[in-house]
Scaffold this motif. Structure first.
Motif, short mmCIF file in Angstrom:
data_model
loop_
_atom_site.label_atom_id
_atom_site.label_comp_id
_atom_site.label_asym_id
_atom_site.label_seq_id
_atom_site.Cartn_x
_atom_site.Cartn_y
_atom_site.Cartn_z
N PRO A 5 0.83 -1.21 0.00
CA PRO A 5 0.00 0.00 0.00
C PRO A 5 0.86 1.26 0.00
O PRO A 5 1.96 1.26 0.56
N CYS A 6 0.36 2.30 -0.65
CA CYS A 6 1.10 3.56 -0.74
C CYS A 6 1.37 4.13 0.66
O CYS A 6 0.52 4.06 1.53
N GLN A 7 2.56 4.68 0.83
CA GLN A 7 2.94 5.20 2.15
C GLN A 7 3.15 6.72 2.15
O GLN A 7 3.79 7.26 3.06
N CYS A 8 2.62 7.41 1.16
CA CYS A 8 2.75 8.87 1.15
C CYS A 8 1.99 9.44 2.36
O CYS A 8 1.14 8.76 2.94
N SER A 9 2.29 10.69 2.72
CA SER A 9 1.73 11.24 3.96
C SER A 9 0.20 11.32 3.91
O SER A 9 -0.48 11.10 4.91
N GLU A 10 -0.34 11.60 2.72
CA GLU A 10 -1.79 11.69 2.59
C GLU A 10 -2.45 10.33 2.84
O GLU A 10 -3.43 10.23 3.56
N CYS A 11 -1.87 9.28 2.25
CA CYS A 11 -2.40 7.92 2.45
C CYS A 11 -2.25 7.49 3.91
O CYS A 11 -3.16 6.89 4.48
N GLN A 12 -1.11 7.82 4.50
CA GLN A 12 -0.91 7.44 5.90
C GLN A 12 -1.93 8.11 6.80
O GLN A 12 -2.42 7.50 7.75
ZN LIG Z 1 -0.47 7.75 -1.30
#
Ligand SMILES: [Zn+2]
Length: 151
Positions: A5-12
């Motif tokens: 799963p994506c770990q960018c700050s928005e996704c987190q």
């Molecule tokens: Zn993301």
């Protein structure tokens, strides 16, 4: 193989909020109520802002010589926002109609227990004592002072 799963700050931020909502509303009934309330609060706010923008726009139209310095928002910006908000309000109204159907659903206490059990597995309390102890054990090296104290 499944993708990470994506770990960018928005996704987190999303994962965190997602888990918090499961933890805070672990039953079917609580999820029904919180989703309903969330839709209602969104509608209330959008409607109120729409009313306010409409009032402001009509006030400007009836009062041509209004000081341009008083216009923090341009007429164009208001007109465009009103168009967008009109669509959003229509979508929210549709979601509300669907939510009403979900709201009519009742489930037994046994199934509610299942919901709470699964919720606890999906989103365990990060400040739960057992979990804190477990985390500490994982992060200890075999010869750390903490470990000696346990023995
Ligand atoms: Zn993301």
């Amino acid at each position: 193989m499944a993708e990470e799963p994506c770990q960018c700050s928005e996704c987190q931020r999303f994962y965190k909020e997602h888990d918090r909502l499961i933890r805070q509303f672990p039953s079917f009934k609580q999820q029904q109520e919180s989703s309903w309330t969330s839709i209602q609060s969104f509608r209330t706010l959008c409607n109120k802002v729409t009313d306010e923008l409409q009032r402001e726009l009509s006030e400007r139209q009836s009062n041509e010589d209004i000081n341009s310095e008083e216009k923090h928002i341009s007429d164009k910006e208001i007109t465009e926002a009103l168009d967008e908000l009109e669509s959003v309000n229509a979508y929210l109204y549709s979601i509300e109609a669907l939510m009403e159907r979900i709201f009519d659903t009742n489930i037994s206490n046994n199934i509610e227990s299942k919901f709470k059990e699964i919720a606890n597995e999906l989103a365990p309390d990060p400040l739960n004592m057992d979990r804190l102890i477990l985390n500490r054990l994982f992060h200890q090296t075999p010869d750390s002072p903490d470990k000696k104290n346990i023995n």
